[in-house]
Design a protein around this motif. Structure first.
Motif: not given
Length: 274
Positions: A50-60, A156-173
């Protein structure tokens, strides 16, 4: 309650308290344990695939817990210390105040990128690199050499407008706030770009060898907190259910026990940002 401040607003005394605490955590050997923990979880966790620390959903959430633990170690030395954050959209040059000799020190010298000033210069006798990808014992930086500019306020302002936290495949891409902020939807953007702009030890698995790591990730964490405040009704963390290769909302994040993304969504249990 711990308050994390913008490094640009710190007094001379506050800067020294922070660097003194970091040096003490290094002296007693705890700092290098944090570097090793980051190295082990930098990419794919070999035990769980599982990608735990980086490159995946649990990065933050992974880094939120990592900073909380480090801040706790600093406060064992000095209870008044917190991790400051570096707003790299504003303090975006090699002459910014955080690179001064009375704080983090500056860029490395031309021949080998060795940092020669500040409290973390190897020549000062208190900062010896022991967990690295090579045999070098001194801190290295090359500010702006490989990547000439840092992320902008508009990005940064553009990123903050996104309403979805993450999406499949929940890693690069993937797309969504996490991917945009980490930079996995474009490697030299946002979080990843800052690591590459600092260069030296900040590029790679042992990046916490450079104390600016903590200031950088405190700002990344602040941006996550800002995003949550802007979108309180959005899906806070995805995936919400078990998903191959990713840590789901209520699944444990290695190396901790009983630490899930869900348990880390509210940062105000531990600290606030000024």
């Amino acid at each position: 309650m711990t308050v994390r401040k913008n490094q640009a607003s710190l007094t001379t005394a506050e800067k020294k308290k922070f660097t003194d605490a970091v040096l003490e955590v290094k002296r007693i050997g705890v700092y290098d344990q944090f570097v090793e923990a980051h190295r082990l979880r930098f990419a794919l966790d070999m035990n769980t695939s599982v990608y735990v620390g980086h490159f995946g959903a649990s990065f933050l959430p992974w880094h939120r817990k990592y900073l909380i633990d480090f801040e706790s170690e600093l406060q064992k030395v000095d209870p008044t210390v917190s991790i400051p954050y570096w707003d790299w959209t504003v303090d975006n040059t090699a002459s910014s105040s955080l690179w001064a000799p009375d704080f983090l020190g500056g860029t490395g010298r031309a021949q080998d990128d060795q940092v020669m000033d500040g409290p973390f210069a190897h020549s000062g006798g208190k900062w010896n690199i022991t967990v690295g990808v090579d045999t070098g014992v001194y801190l290295r930086r090359a500010l702006g050499f490989f990547v000439p500019t840092l992320p902008t306020a508009a990005q940064v302002a553009d990123a903050l407008t996104l309403t979805t936290y993450d999406s499949a495949p929940f890693r690069d891409g993937s797309t969504g706030f996490r991917a945009r902020l980490e930079g996995t939807d474009g490697y030299y953007s946002m979080h990843n770009r800052v690591h590459s702009w600092v260069r030296g030890h900040m590029e790679g698995a042992t990046s916490p060898n450079d104390p600016v790591f903590w200031l950088h990730h405190a700002y990344v964490d602040k941006l996550w907190a800002d995003w949550h405040a802007l979108h309180p009704t959005s899906a806070e963390y995805l995936p919400s259910t078990s998903t191959t290769g990713a840590v789901a909302l209520n699944e444990n994040m290695a190396p901790w026990t009983n630490t899930t993304p869900a348990s880390l969504l509210d940062h105000t249990q531990w600290y606030t940002y000024a």
